[in-house]
Scaffold this motif. Structure first.
Motif, mmCIF file in Angstrom:
data_model
loop_
_atom_site.group_PDB
_atom_site.id
_atom_site.type_symbol
_atom_site.label_atom_id
_atom_site.label_comp_id
_atom_site.label_asym_id
_atom_site.label_seq_id
_atom_site.Cartn_x
_atom_site.Cartn_y
_atom_site.Cartn_z
ATOM 1 N N ASP A 5 0.819 -1.308 0.091
ATOM 2 C CA ASP A 5 0.153 -0.037 0.037
ATOM 3 C C ASP A 5 0.812 1.013 -0.118
ATOM 4 N N ALA A 6 0.147 2.207 -0.712
ATOM 5 C CA ALA A 6 1.027 3.654 -0.700
ATOM 6 C C ALA A 6 0.539 4.263 0.746
ATOM 7 N N VAL A 7 1.462 4.800 1.293
ATOM 8 C CA VAL A 7 1.134 5.332 2.582
ATOM 9 C C VAL A 7 1.563 6.949 2.621
ATOM 10 N N TYR A 8 0.499 7.423 3.080
ATOM 11 C CA TYR A 8 0.521 8.971 3.173
ATOM 12 C C TYR A 8 0.538 9.541 4.695
ATOM 13 N N PHE A 9 1.333 10.561 4.729
ATOM 14 C CA PHE A 9 1.321 10.980 6.351
ATOM 15 C C PHE A 9 0.885 12.658 6.426
ATOM 16 N N ILE A 10 -0.052 12.628 7.243
ATOM 17 C CA ILE A 10 -0.585 13.878 7.710
ATOM 18 C C ILE A 10 -0.020 14.332 8.839
ATOM 19 N N ASP A 11 0.530 15.590 8.872
ATOM 20 C CA ASP A 11 1.124 15.978 9.957
ATOM 21 C C ASP A 11 0.092 16.829 10.707
ATOM 22 N N GLY A 12 -0.239 16.393 11.883
ATOM 23 C CA GLY A 12 -1.286 17.017 12.514
ATOM 24 C C GLY A 12 -1.050 18.497 13.246
ATOM 25 N N GLU A 55 -5.486 4.077 -7.880
ATOM 26 C CA GLU A 55 -6.710 3.866 -8.234
ATOM 27 C C GLU A 55 -7.448 2.681 -7.710
ATOM 28 N N ASP A 56 -6.600 1.759 -7.706
ATOM 29 C CA ASP A 56 -7.046 0.281 -7.143
ATOM 30 C C ASP A 56 -7.226 0.305 -5.643
ATOM 31 N N GLY A 57 -7.093 1.437 -4.918
ATOM 32 C CA GLY A 57 -7.501 1.581 -3.786
ATOM 33 C C GLY A 57 -6.536 1.001 -2.682
ATOM 34 N N THR A 58 -5.137 0.948 -3.151
ATOM 35 C CA THR A 58 -4.086 0.198 -2.021
ATOM 36 C C THR A 58 -3.276 1.448 -1.539
ATOM 37 N N PHE A 59 -3.954 2.273 -0.799
ATOM 38 C CA PHE A 59 -3.218 3.194 0.005
ATOM 39 C C PHE A 59 -3.805 3.342 1.233
ATOM 40 N N ARG A 60 -3.020 4.162 2.252
ATOM 41 C CA ARG A 60 -3.671 4.335 3.642
ATOM 42 C C ARG A 60 -2.966 5.585 3.985
ATOM 43 N N PHE A 61 -3.594 6.045 5.051
ATOM 44 C CA PHE A 61 -3.193 7.533 5.528
ATOM 45 C C PHE A 61 -2.625 7.362 7.107
ATOM 46 N N VAL A 62 -1.584 7.755 7.406
ATOM 47 C CA VAL A 62 -1.257 7.971 8.851
ATOM 48 C C VAL A 62 -1.439 9.575 9.361
ATOM 49 N N TRP A 63 -2.255 9.498 10.323
ATOM 50 C CA TRP A 63 -2.434 10.982 10.786
ATOM 51 C C TRP A 63 -1.710 11.021 12.135
ATOM 52 N N GLN A 64 -0.355 11.558 11.785
ATOM 53 C CA GLN A 64 0.572 11.940 12.964
ATOM 54 C C GLN A 64 -0.024 12.982 13.895
ATOM 55 N N TYR A 65 0.268 13.020 15.258
ATOM 56 C CA TYR A 65 -0.195 13.844 15.960
ATOM 57 C C TYR A 65 -1.593 14.376 15.929
ATOM 58 N N ASP A 118 -14.932 9.738 10.358
ATOM 59 C CA ASP A 118 -16.080 8.837 9.613
ATOM 60 C C ASP A 118 -16.015 8.807 7.996
ATOM 61 N N ILE A 119 -15.664 10.079 7.322
ATOM 62 C CA ILE A 119 -15.466 9.988 5.927
ATOM 63 C C ILE A 119 -14.357 8.819 5.597
ATOM 64 N N PHE A 120 -13.227 8.593 6.166
ATOM 65 C CA PHE A 120 -12.396 7.690 5.876
ATOM 66 C C PHE A 120 -12.894 6.258 6.444
ATOM 67 N N GLU A 121 -13.653 6.060 7.377
ATOM 68 C CA GLU A 121 -14.461 4.771 7.507
ATOM 69 C C GLU A 121 -15.375 4.490 6.519
ATOM 70 N N PHE A 122 -16.211 5.675 6.182
ATOM 71 C CA PHE A 122 -17.229 5.299 5.003
ATOM 72 C C PHE A 122 -16.511 4.862 3.787
ATOM 73 N N ARG A 123 -15.689 5.516 3.347
ATOM 74 C CA ARG A 123 -14.806 5.081 2.271
ATOM 75 C C ARG A 123 -13.862 3.785 2.084
ATOM 76 N N ASN A 124 -13.944 3.241 3.432
ATOM 77 C CA ASN A 124 -13.076 2.164 3.849
ATOM 78 C C ASN A 124 -11.680 2.331 3.469
ATOM 79 N N VAL A 125 -11.179 3.567 3.828
ATOM 80 C CA VAL A 125 -9.751 3.593 3.513
ATOM 81 C C VAL A 125 -9.272 3.728 5.037
ATOM 82 N N GLU A 126 -7.948 2.740 5.047
ATOM 83 C CA GLU A 126 -7.514 2.765 6.378
ATOM 84 C C GLU A 126 -6.890 4.103 6.665
#
Length: 176
Positions: A5-12, A55-65, A118-126
């Motif tokens: 999976d591609a991983v995207y980091f969100i700097d809180g 496009e195949d949905g193989t990605f996730r987000f890590v929300w730091q802080y 909730d949007i992440f959960e609804f879209r089934n994105v980790e």
């Protein structure tokens, strides 16, 4: 060999408003000036894949802080966003938005932070929420494909599988 999976980091630490969240996520996915929506509906659309993510949905987000973001995206920001929504919404929706606004003013109901989770959960994105607290050096809440999972690292808390972000919010209100 399985595709990773591609991983995207969100700097809180950079998030003080919904607009900041949109910019930070856009940059995490597409680099400086990157786009990931300009409103909640667009974020939901972007989470389906494409718009910089696989496009195949193989990605996730890590929300730091995420704890810092949760505070910034609390009731004050929710009231601000609902005031904007109230001014821009269709007349048929004014009463509903006004009720939501009254609840937010009373510090009741979901916050902007909750809307986003909730949007992440609804879209089934980790989505992995990371924060530090007095109990653990690093704590993690994972929302998405496998339901909700709470992991506390470096503490006596054990891993717990849960099925609802609202239950997690209730149980861990002070922790994420």
């Amino acid at each position: 060999m399985p595709k990773r999976d591609a991983v995207y980091f969100i700097d809180g630490r950079r998030i003080r408003s919904l607009e900041d969240f949109l910019s930070v996520v856009g940059e995490a996915v597409s680099g400086p000036g990157g786009y990931f929506g300009r409103n909640l509906d667009a974020v939901a659309d972007c989470l389906t894949g494409g718009y910089g993510t696989p496009e195949d949905g193989t990605f996730r987000f890590v929300w730091q802080y995420s704890r810092e973001s949760r505070s910034a995206l609390g009731y004050a920001e929710t009231v601000r966003q609902l005031e904007i929504r109230f001014e821009q919404c269709h007349p048929d929706n004014k009463a509903r938005v006004h009720r939501e606004l009254d609840r937010a003013i009373a510090a009741e109901g979901p916050t902007v932070f909750d809307w986003l989770v909730d949007i992440f959960e609804f879209r089934n994105v980790e989505l992995e929420l990371q924060w530090e607290n007095a109990f653990a050096k690093a704590s993690v809440l994972q929302v998405g494909r496998a339901g909700v999972r709470v992991v506390a690292r470096g503490s006596p808390l054990s891993c717990t599988d849960l099925t609802s972000t609202s239950l997690v919010r209730t149980l861990f209100r002070s922790r994420y």
